[in-house]
Design an enzyme around this catalytic site. Sequence first.
Site, PDB file in Angstrom:
ATOM      1  N   SER A 179       0.893  -1.175   0.000  1.00  0.00           N
ATOM      2  CA  SER A 179       0.000   0.000   0.000  1.00  0.00           C
ATOM      3  C   SER A 179       0.922   1.214   0.000  1.00  0.00           C
ATOM      4  O   SER A 179       2.113   1.094   0.326  1.00  0.00           O
ATOM      5  CB  SER A 179      -0.825  -0.020   1.291  1.00  0.00           C
ATOM      6  OG  SER A 179      -1.414   1.237   1.546  1.00  0.00           O
TER       7      SER A 179
ATOM      8  N   TYR B 207      -1.829  -1.452  10.498  1.00  0.00           N
ATOM      9  CA  TYR B 207      -1.824  -1.550   9.030  1.00  0.00           C
ATOM     10  C   TYR B 207      -0.512  -1.005   8.461  1.00  0.00           C
ATOM     11  O   TYR B 207       0.128  -1.639   7.603  1.00  0.00           O
ATOM     12  CB  TYR B 207      -3.028  -0.768   8.487  1.00  0.00           C
ATOM     13  CG  TYR B 207      -3.299  -0.937   7.014  1.00  0.00           C
ATOM     14  CD1 TYR B 207      -4.053  -2.006   6.540  1.00  0.00           C
ATOM     15  CD2 TYR B 207      -2.819  -0.014   6.088  1.00  0.00           C
ATOM     16  CE1 TYR B 207      -4.328  -2.148   5.182  1.00  0.00           C
ATOM     17  CE2 TYR B 207      -3.088  -0.147   4.736  1.00  0.00           C
ATOM     18  CZ  TYR B 207      -3.843  -1.217   4.284  1.00  0.00           C
ATOM     19  OH  TYR B 207      -4.107  -1.353   2.941  1.00  0.00           O
TER      20      TYR B 207
HETATM   21  P1  NAD Z   1     -11.494  -6.420   0.546  1.00  0.00           P
HETATM   22  O1  NAD Z   1     -12.001  -6.317   1.949  1.00  0.00           O
HETATM   23  O2  NAD Z   1     -12.420  -6.090  -0.580  1.00  0.00           O
HETATM   24  O3  NAD Z   1     -10.885  -7.864   0.279  1.00  0.00           O
HETATM   25  C1  NAD Z   1     -10.073  -8.513   1.223  1.00  0.00           C
HETATM   26  C2  NAD Z   1      -9.984  -9.982   0.890  1.00  0.00           C
HETATM   27  O4  NAD Z   1      -9.215 -10.614   1.928  1.00  0.00           O
HETATM   28  C3  NAD Z   1     -11.352 -10.686   0.874  1.00  0.00           C
HETATM   29  O5  NAD Z   1     -11.388 -11.658  -0.143  1.00  0.00           O
HETATM   30  C4  NAD Z   1     -11.410 -11.349   2.237  1.00  0.00           C
HETATM   31  O6  NAD Z   1     -12.259 -12.471   2.284  1.00  0.00           O
HETATM   32  C5  NAD Z   1      -9.953 -11.725   2.415  1.00  0.00           C
HETATM   33  N1  NAD Z   1      -9.634 -12.005   3.801  1.00  0.00           N
HETATM   34  C6  NAD Z   1      -9.758 -11.209   4.892  1.00  0.00           C
HETATM   35  N2  NAD Z   1      -9.421 -11.877   6.000  1.00  0.00           N
HETATM   36  C7  NAD Z   1      -9.080 -13.129   5.621  1.00  0.00           C
HETATM   37  C8  NAD Z   1      -8.643 -14.291   6.305  1.00  0.00           C
HETATM   38  N3  NAD Z   1      -8.515 -14.324   7.628  1.00  0.00           N
HETATM   39  N4  NAD Z   1      -8.377 -15.399   5.572  1.00  0.00           N
HETATM   40  C9  NAD Z   1      -8.536 -15.410   4.233  1.00  0.00           C
HETATM   41  N5  NAD Z   1      -8.936 -14.336   3.531  1.00  0.00           N
HETATM   42  C10 NAD Z   1      -9.206 -13.210   4.224  1.00  0.00           C
HETATM   43  O7  NAD Z   1     -10.199  -5.495   0.522  1.00  0.00           O
HETATM   44  P2  NAD Z   1      -9.356  -4.830  -0.690  1.00  0.00           P
HETATM   45  O8  NAD Z   1      -9.519  -3.370  -0.549  1.00  0.00           O
HETATM   46  O9  NAD Z   1      -9.628  -5.487  -1.977  1.00  0.00           O
HETATM   47  O10 NAD Z   1      -7.881  -5.160  -0.198  1.00  0.00           O
HETATM   48  C11 NAD Z   1      -7.037  -6.127  -0.820  1.00  0.00           C
HETATM   49  C12 NAD Z   1      -5.591  -5.816  -0.470  1.00  0.00           C
HETATM   50  O11 NAD Z   1      -5.226  -4.549  -1.038  1.00  0.00           O
HETATM   51  C13 NAD Z   1      -5.341  -5.695   1.040  1.00  0.00           C
HETATM   52  O12 NAD Z   1      -4.095  -6.274   1.356  1.00  0.00           O
HETATM   53  C14 NAD Z   1      -5.322  -4.201   1.254  1.00  0.00           C
HETATM   54  O13 NAD Z   1      -4.583  -3.842   2.394  1.00  0.00           O
HETATM   55  C15 NAD Z   1      -4.647  -3.741  -0.032  1.00  0.00           C
HETATM   56  N6  NAD Z   1      -4.885  -2.327  -0.338  1.00  0.00           N
HETATM   57  C16 NAD Z   1      -6.155  -1.859  -0.523  1.00  0.00           C
HETATM   58  C17 NAD Z   1      -6.320  -0.516  -0.814  1.00  0.00           C
HETATM   59  C18 NAD Z   1      -7.684   0.054  -1.045  1.00  0.00           C
HETATM   60  O14 NAD Z   1      -7.785   1.286  -1.164  1.00  0.00           O
HETATM   61  N7  NAD Z   1      -8.735  -0.734  -1.137  1.00  0.00           N
HETATM   62  C19 NAD Z   1      -5.226   0.349  -0.892  1.00  0.00           C
HETATM   63  C20 NAD Z   1      -3.958  -0.167  -0.684  1.00  0.00           C
HETATM   64  C21 NAD Z   1      -3.798  -1.507  -0.408  1.00  0.00           C
END
Ligand code: NAD
Length: 265
Positions: free
Chosen positions: A147, A160
């Site tokens: 991130s 985080y």
């Molecule tokens: P999201 O909540 O839409 O998806 C998260 C996924 O992780 C889901 O499929 C969920 O089921 C899975 N997950 C959570 N806990 C789990 C567990 N204990 N075991 C197995 N699976 C688990 O989130 P997102 O926004 O798509 O985030 C995906 C990645 O991208 C993350 O690592 C997040 O930190 C990173 N990220 C997101 C953003 C953003 O703005 N959305 C920005 C930077 C980084």
Amino acid sequence: MSASRSLDGQTALITGSTSGIGLQFAKGLAESGANIVLNGLGDEAEIEKTRAELASECGVEVRYHPANMLEPDEIAYMVAFAKSEFGRLDILVCNAGIQHVEKIEDFPKEKWDAIIAINLSSAFHAIKHAMPVMKAQGRGRIVNLASVHGLISSPFKSAYVAAKHGMVGLTKTVAQEGGEFGVTCNAICPGYVKTPLVEAQIPDQAKSRGISEEEVVEKVFLADTFTKKFTDYDQLVGLLRYLVSDAGASTTGVAIPVDGGWLTH
Ligand code: NAD
């Protein structure tokens, strides 16, 4: 996003791919021809629907493994499952992640432990088991979802930010160890992407900062970007496709922002 079938015959395992960015990554790699192992939490019937649709729309094999990223043994089984289902493992995307936003003095220790386990340690466990398979193949592509918070901090996100900085460090070490075996490892560092994880933060951020939800988007999420826009899924999928391609062979050990200019400030 249209794609060539450049990944035909390859296997990709994406953690946390039942939602948000991970699901779009699975779709992007399937459109490029890779067989997919999905992972993540969610309603069983919904996941099965996603799995079947992805397989039929993209003409690839798609499996689902329910490993909980809090459980190292389940992660080991998931990696072994991917190898045994398809006979190889070419691409590992460590994407699963959760968030909690609160002042450090009020930050629940259970949330700290869960964020470090899911956002950082699960990548260690998956890579530990994928690396021998990839080394034996003489080729592998590991992509970690960090991130912008792997490179800078924001208040109220102690766990985080710590986990994502850890992810960037892990990426460098894995790249160093994998390099001479044809295994690359890179971190993608998105700015804000409108996913369920981000939508859920808006009310919490408004409460912690004492501002409205509209102000959270304008003054917190997008304030430092040049583009004043959220990062799109397609922009992340495009970078992922490059990193896993043959053209990506010399790009390793780096943390690449996809943040509309945020970190340039
Ligand atoms: P999201 O909540 O839409 O998806 C998260 C996924 O992780 C889901 O499929 C969920 O089921 C899975 N997950 C959570 N806990 C789990 C567990 N204990 N075991 C197995 N699976 C688990 O989130 P997102 O926004 O798509 O985030 C995906 C990645 O991208 C993350 O690592 C997040 O930190 C990173 N990220 C997101 C953003 C953003 O703005 N959305 C920005 C930077 C980084």
